[in-house]
Design an enzyme around this catalytic site. Structure first.
Site, PDB file in Angstrom:
ATOM      1  N   ALA A  70      48.110  76.570  62.629  1.00 17.17           N
ATOM      2  CA  ALA A  70      47.069  75.641  62.174  1.00 17.17           C
ATOM      3  C   ALA A  70      45.778  76.424  61.966  1.00 17.17           C
ATOM      4  CB  ALA A  70      46.863  74.564  63.226  1.00 17.17           C
ATOM      5  N   GLY A 109      51.645  76.460  64.734  1.00 19.71           N
ATOM      6  CA  GLY A 109      52.167  75.512  63.757  1.00 19.71           C
ATOM      7  C   GLY A 109      53.151  76.166  62.789  1.00 19.71           C
ATOM      8  N   GLU A 112      56.339  76.060  64.504  1.00 19.42           N
ATOM      9  CA  GLU A 112      56.792  74.655  64.556  1.00 19.42           C
ATOM     10  C   GLU A 112      57.419  74.250  63.228  1.00 19.42           C
ATOM     11  OE1 GLU A 112      52.884  73.186  66.057  1.00 19.42           O
ATOM     12  OE2 GLU A 112      54.106  72.267  67.605  1.00 19.42           O
ATOM     13  N   GLU A 132      49.201  78.667  71.255  1.00 17.40           N
ATOM     14  CA  GLU A 132      48.270  77.538  71.445  1.00 17.40           C
ATOM     15  C   GLU A 132      47.621  77.524  72.821  1.00 17.40           C
ATOM     16  OE1 GLU A 132      51.114  77.414  69.917  1.00 17.40           O
ATOM     17  OE2 GLU A 132      51.141  75.937  68.294  1.00 17.40           O
TER      18      GLU A 132
HETATM   19  C1  LIG Z   1      48.319  87.769  64.200  1.00 22.17           C
HETATM   20  C2  LIG Z   1      47.206  87.157  63.358  1.00 22.17           C
HETATM   21  C3  LIG Z   1      47.706  85.943  62.632  1.00 22.17           C
HETATM   22  C4  LIG Z   1      46.736  88.197  62.319  1.00 22.17           C
HETATM   23  O1  LIG Z   1      46.148  89.287  62.974  1.00 22.17           O
HETATM   24  P1  LIG Z   1      45.311  90.384  62.165  1.00 22.17           P
HETATM   25  O2  LIG Z   1      46.091  90.809  60.986  1.00 22.17           O
HETATM   26  O3  LIG Z   1      44.886  91.418  63.164  1.00 22.17           O
HETATM   27  O4  LIG Z   1      44.050  89.639  61.576  1.00 22.17           O
HETATM   28  P2  LIG Z   1      42.857  88.929  62.335  1.00 22.17           P
HETATM   29  O5  LIG Z   1      41.642  89.796  62.221  1.00 22.17           O
HETATM   30  O6  LIG Z   1      43.239  88.473  63.664  1.00 22.17           O
HETATM   31  O7  LIG Z   1      42.677  87.637  61.431  1.00 22.17           O
HETATM   32  C5  LIG Z   1      42.270  87.739  60.064  1.00 22.17           C
HETATM   33  C6  LIG Z   1      41.333  86.599  59.769  1.00 22.17           C
HETATM   34  O8  LIG Z   1      42.058  85.377  59.853  1.00 22.17           O
HETATM   35  C7  LIG Z   1      41.424  84.485  60.763  1.00 22.17           C
HETATM   36  N1  LIG Z   1      42.485  83.705  61.421  1.00 22.17           N
HETATM   37  C8  LIG Z   1      43.626  84.171  61.922  1.00 22.17           C
HETATM   38  N2  LIG Z   1      44.375  83.175  62.404  1.00 22.17           N
HETATM   39  C9  LIG Z   1      43.691  82.056  62.202  1.00 22.17           C
HETATM   40  C10 LIG Z   1      43.936  80.671  62.469  1.00 22.17           C
HETATM   41  N3  LIG Z   1      45.093  80.269  63.043  1.00 22.17           N
HETATM   42  N4  LIG Z   1      42.995  79.791  62.118  1.00 22.17           N
HETATM   43  C11 LIG Z   1      41.850  80.178  61.523  1.00 22.17           C
HETATM   44  N5  LIG Z   1      41.542  81.475  61.230  1.00 22.17           N
HETATM   45  C12 LIG Z   1      42.466  82.377  61.559  1.00 22.17           C
HETATM   46  C13 LIG Z   1      40.685  85.388  61.736  1.00 22.17           C
HETATM   47  O9  LIG Z   1      39.637  84.697  62.338  1.00 22.17           O
HETATM   48  C14 LIG Z   1      40.202  86.473  60.788  1.00 22.17           C
HETATM   49  O10 LIG Z   1      39.077  85.963  60.111  1.00 22.17           O
HETATM   50  P3  LIG Z   1      37.855  86.920  59.737  1.00 22.17           P
HETATM   51  O11 LIG Z   1      38.417  87.949  58.825  1.00 22.17           O
HETATM   52  O12 LIG Z   1      37.399  87.519  61.029  1.00 22.17           O
HETATM   53  O13 LIG Z   1      36.857  86.009  59.126  1.00 22.17           O
HETATM   54  C15 LIG Z   1      46.010  86.804  64.254  1.00 22.17           C
HETATM   55  O14 LIG Z   1      44.915  86.443  63.448  1.00 22.17           O
HETATM   56  C16 LIG Z   1      46.275  85.676  65.183  1.00 22.17           C
HETATM   57  O15 LIG Z   1      46.833  85.874  66.216  1.00 22.17           O
HETATM   58  N6  LIG Z   1      45.832  84.489  64.797  1.00 22.17           N
HETATM   59  C17 LIG Z   1      45.909  83.300  65.646  1.00 22.17           C
HETATM   60  C18 LIG Z   1      47.276  82.704  65.636  1.00 22.17           C
HETATM   61  C19 LIG Z   1      47.292  81.440  66.423  1.00 22.17           C
HETATM   62  O16 LIG Z   1      46.771  81.355  67.502  1.00 22.17           O
HETATM   63  N7  LIG Z   1      47.944  80.437  65.876  1.00 22.17           N
HETATM   64  C20 LIG Z   1      48.028  79.133  66.482  1.00 22.17           C
HETATM   65  C21 LIG Z   1      46.951  78.264  65.974  1.00 22.17           C
HETATM   66  S1  LIG Z   1      46.927  76.695  66.782  1.00 22.17           S
HETATM   67  C22 LIG Z   1      48.225  75.868  66.098  1.00 22.17           C
HETATM   68  O17 LIG Z   1      48.917  76.394  65.288  1.00 22.17           O
HETATM   69  C23 LIG Z   1      48.403  74.496  66.573  1.00 22.17           C
HETATM   70  C24 LIG Z   1      49.339  73.729  66.042  1.00 22.17           C
HETATM   71  C25 LIG Z   1      49.478  72.341  66.481  1.00 22.17           C
HETATM   72  C26 LIG Z   1      48.682  71.469  65.609  1.00 22.17           C
HETATM   73  C27 LIG Z   1      48.948  70.066  66.004  1.00 22.17           C
HETATM   74  C28 LIG Z   1      48.324  69.149  65.080  1.00 22.17           C
HETATM   75  C29 LIG Z   1      48.773  67.763  65.398  1.00 22.17           C
HETATM   76  C30 LIG Z   1      47.677  67.049  66.006  1.00 22.17           C
HETATM   77  C31 LIG Z   1      47.880  65.598  66.048  1.00 22.17           C
HETATM   78  C32 LIG Z   1      47.047  65.010  67.139  1.00 22.17           C
HETATM   79  C33 LIG Z   1      46.006  64.124  66.612  1.00 22.17           C
HETATM   80  C34 LIG Z   1      44.722  64.261  67.343  1.00 22.17           C
HETATM   81  C35 LIG Z   1      43.719  63.370  66.693  1.00 22.17           C
HETATM   82  C36 LIG Z   1      42.351  63.712  67.086  1.00 22.17           C
HETATM   83  C37 LIG Z   1      41.419  62.857  66.264  1.00 22.17           C
HETATM   84  O18 LIG Z   1      41.523  61.652  66.389  1.00 22.17           O
HETATM   85  O19 LIG Z   1      40.621  63.429  65.505  1.00 22.17           O
END
Ligand SMILES: CC(C)(COP(=O)(O)OP(=O)(O)OC[C@H]1O[C@@H](n2cnc3c(N)ncnc32)[C@H](O)[C@@H]1OP(=O)(O)O)[C@@H](O)C(=O)NCCC(=O)NCCSC(=O)/C=C/CCCCCCCCCCCCC(=O)O
Length: 729
Positions: A70, A109, A112, A132
């Site tokens: 996500a 995500g 998932e 997460e």
């Molecule tokens: C391994 C990586 C992916 C890559 O690593 P690397 O190549 O070294 O590069 P980075 O420097 O780390 O990243 C490059 C740039 O990308 C940005 N980045 C990376 N990942 C993300 C991300 N996930 N989101 C946003 N931005 C991201 C990073 O900041 C860098 O940016 P910049 O160049 O510095 O500007 C590595 O990046 C990594 O590990 N990333 C994180 C991976 C991660 O943690 N993923 C999980 C994310 S959470 C998720 O997926 C959750 C899912 C569940 C969602 C559920 C939704 C349902 C909800 C329903 C409930 C309803 C609630 C209602 C509430 C209301 O009412 O409002």
């Protein structure tokens, strides 16, 4: 033949091998499932399902990256657009087989979504995982319900509650992916999809399965809960993850999904999730360093490093040597005496041997270390790290020699933890190439590297040190030159307040307990015993606070213009140096013992000390311990920002999370201050300063006052107030 049907949309659609629809998640840099991508995917997937010529669907990611999960930035706002839960449900319910082609990574995500697919083919170098929990959340698009239905409960629980990322081969072993290839995963997935057309899919829909359980599942889950409670240091997400997985055992899939959402909503609004997500972006922000001169990666290049030298093979020098070799840089390790050289060599070789076994490094790595007494050998190196005692005249003597022995463009680094970089540089002919590289012990393990520039340090020297930090897989943070830099300058106040609290009536056990309850893995007194009290004692001597070089003018409990606690000096003078001598703030079973126990002598001594010096004992409660230890440290953080020693609060926070074990779910000291509320921090500092006017470091910094006067703006905007402040100078 591949037929492109649509131009570059966010979820690009094309046809391959006639009857296979290929949907490519396209959202650089890591294909996050942002609002736009979800919208586009919703349409594209419907299209593939509706097209009668399409018999199977393959989902992959652009640029060799399946999906980074996500978009974390969206967690700060309102959810809108198609829900990921519903999209994944569409995928799973599809009557056509859906295959995930995982290259690069399938995280959060992204994994998932892959679990919603009927089959998963991964490239051997791909990584999968549910990070997460490290963002204060749980896999809430069905991940906490599907994974336990796919693999063993033990593995599912471990992966979801720790966030550990695993390689594709491990994922294959666990049963998360169906095939691993070292060729093109997309090509393989397309071939695979063609082969399974028409085969039954019911058994592949994970939502229809039940979670396979070990025989005594109830006690298994109870034990897991106890273990998570013990290790989570106050973090709530791992416990919520466990609850979600528990629901996969006892509830239907739909009930489990409901529970998952409920827990997710609770976590999402918690301060811990905000802190952990802040920390994720802060860590990436520190990579984009800058200097007040305007130097950044954009206008500066790092020097290539072919060979390095390390001078001084004590604990730090040994760790640094191993860290450099692990990063692939050959090292000439130098000592002044044969005995020290041999001792250093023995330990380094055995450390390398361990690393060799652990990481399966090639034998060549062990041959990358050369040991010598001959400083002339330093002519061949591109970078030197000096790691001798914390003594200015010794360091100056070494740098003077380096200046004449090394090549004119060698980068000269000092591993000092407190001393003035500029004074060290002043004895060289190349002060622009002198830079501080403050490693944290054990240097081959600890992630933090403070990179310190003096007024004459060139951007090239800083860039080279930062490049090296990355090569060593460390988190480098660029900071300015001052006594103790960022980390130790702030830590000094934390320790100082802890000693004052002992004088005023607390005991080490009490202080440590409060700090451990806050989330530090060890309280300050246990840390002090572990590192050895003499480390701080030597620094105090070097600073003229105690010992033969003590600067005249102070008194027993007042030195250097403020209150001073000589407790640590007294313990050191008596030979109570901590674990190594079997006694320090705690008592140990023997010298070198590891288990701290009640130190009756210290408790009696503290009583006598208070009586002797007429100190009125008072009850020191939990709030006072936490506020007295943390707020002065935070206050110093504001001074450091004001002086532009740190470029941003994020830099300070990352230093504390990676170098001082600040609980990540509290973001770091500056983020914590913003969570507690700046007015509260300011009020408390004023309050304690009024009671203890002889502790000047309790006086609130002008930046803190200014931020409060301006309505306590969010942490991301503090920079504007600092610039404004400076422009008025
Ligand atoms: C391994 C990586 C992916 C890559 O690593 P690397 O190549 O070294 O590069 P980075 O420097 O780390 O990243 C490059 C740039 O990308 C940005 N980045 C990376 N990942 C993300 C991300 N996930 N989101 C946003 N931005 C991201 C990073 O900041 C860098 O940016 P910049 O160049 O510095 O500007 C590595 O990046 C990594 O590990 N990333 C994180 C991976 C991660 O943690 N993923 C999980 C994310 S959470 C998720 O997926 C959750 C899912 C569940 C969602 C559920 C939704 C349902 C909800 C329903 C409930 C309803 C609630 C209602 C509430 C209301 O009412 O409002």
């Amino acid at each position: 033949m591949t037929q492109t049907l649509a131009a570059a949309t966010m979820a690009a659609y094309r046809r391959a091998a006639g009857c296979i629809a290929v949907i490519t998640l396209t959202n650089p840099p890591v294909n996050t499932l942002s609002y736009l991508l979800r919208e586009s995917f919703y349409e594209t997937f419907r299209r593939a399902n509706a097209d009668a010529e399409v018999k199977a669907i393959v989902i992959c990611g652009a640029d060799g990256k399946f999906c980074g999960g996500a978009d974390i930035k969206e967690f700060a706002g309102k959810f809108s657009g198609p829900s990921l839960v519903a999209l994944i449900d569409d995928v799973e319910q599809s009557k056509k087989p859906v295959v995930a082609a995982i290259e690069g990574m399938a995280l959060g995500g992204g994994l998932e979504l892959a679990l919603g697919c009927h089959y998963r083919i991964a490239h051997t170098k791909a990584q999968v995982g549910f990070p997460e929990v490290t963002l204060g959340l749980l896999p809430a698009a069905g991940g906490s319900q599907r994974l336990p239905r796919l693999i063993t409960l033990t593995s599912a629980l471990e992966l979801i509650t720790t966030g550990r990322r695993i390689s594709a081969p491990e994922a294959l072993k666990l049963g998360i992916v169906d095939k691993v290839t070292d060729k093109n995963a997309l090509d393989m997935a397309i071939d695979f999809a063609r082969d399974i057309i028409g085969k039954p899919l019911e058994s592949r829909r994970l939502s229809l399965r039940t979670t396979p359980c070990p025989p005594d599942v109830e006690s298994f889950l109870d034990e897991a809960l106890a273990s998570i409670r013990k290790h989570s240091r106050g973090a709530i997400a791992p416990l919520a993850c466990l609850q979600a997985v528990r629901a996969s055992v006892y509830s239907t899939f739909d009930e489990g999904l409901k529970k998952e959402q409920e827990l997710f909503k609770m976590l999402l609004t918690s301060g811990q999730a905000r802190a952990l997500q802040y920390s994720f972006f802060a860590q990436r922000a520190t990579k984009k360093w800058s200097m007040p001169s305007g130097a950044t990666w954009k206008n500066t290049s790092a020097r290539p490093l072919r060979k390095a030298a390390v001078i001084g093979l004590g604990t730090m020098g040994r760790g640094i040597t191993v860290a450099l070799i692990k990063a692939g840089i050959p090292v000439i390790a130098v000592e002044m005496g044969l005995k020290q050289l041999e001792a250093g060599k023995t330990v380094i070789m055995s450390m390398l041997e361990k690393e060799f076994k652990k990481k399966q490094l090639t034998k060549a790595y062990r041959e990358m270390a050369a040991f010598t007494l001959d400083l002339a050998k330093l002519q061949e190196v591109d970078l030197v790290v000096e790691a001798v005692f914390e003594n200015m005249s010794l360091k100056k003597q070494i740098f003077q020699q380096l200046s004449s022995l090394c090549s004119a463009d060698a980068i000269l680094c000092t591993n000092t933890s407190t001393l003035d970089i500029d004074e060290i540089a002043s004895v060289t002919t190349t002060p622009h190439l002198v830079v501080g590289m403050h490693f944290f012990a054990p240097a081959h393990v600890m992630k933090l590297l403070e990179v310190i520039y003096g007024p004459r340090t060139s951007p090239t020297a800083v860039a080279t040190a930062m490049q090296l930090a990355q090569q060593m897989e460390k988190v480098g943070v660029v900071v300015g030159n001052c006594n103790g830099f960022v980390g130790n300058r702030m830590f000094k106040l934390y320790a100082e307040q802890a000693y004052f609290l002992l004088e005023e009536g607390a005991i080490p056990e009490q202080v440590d307990q409060v700090l451990e309850d806050f989330g530090f893995p060890m309280g300050i007194f246990k840390v002090s015993d572990l590192s050895g009290l003499d480390i701080e004692w030597k620094i105090r001597q070097e600073q003229g606070l105690t010992g033969p070089k003590q600067i005249p003018g102070g008194s027993f409990r007042h030195r250097a213009g403020g209150r001073y606690s000589p407790l640590l000096d007294i313990l050191c003078e008596r030979g109570y140096l901590g674990q190594k001598t079997g006694q320090g703030w705690y008592l140990y079973e023997k010298p070198g013992g590891r288990v701290p126990t009640f130190n009756l002598w210290l408790h009696k001594f503290l009583e006598e000390y208070r009586e002797l010096h007429g100190i009125q004992k008072h009850y020191v409660g939990q709030d006072e311990i936490l506020e007295r230890c943390l707020y002065p440290l935070i206050n110093m953080g504001f001074h450091i920002l004001e002086e532009r020693i740190a470029a941003s609060p994020e830099d300070i926070d990352i230093i504390y999370v990676f170098g001082y074990s600040w609980p990540r779910h509290w973001g770091g000291p500056m983020f914590y201050a913003s969570m507690v509320g700046l007015p509260r921090v300011l009020d408390k500092l004023n309050y304690y300063h009024e009671i203890h006017p002889d502790i000047p470091t309790l006086e609130p910094s002008s930046l803190l006052k200014k931020l409060v006067a301006n309505g306590s703006p969010p942490i991301g905007t503090w920079g504007a107030f600092i610039k404004e402040h400076n422009s008025k100078l």
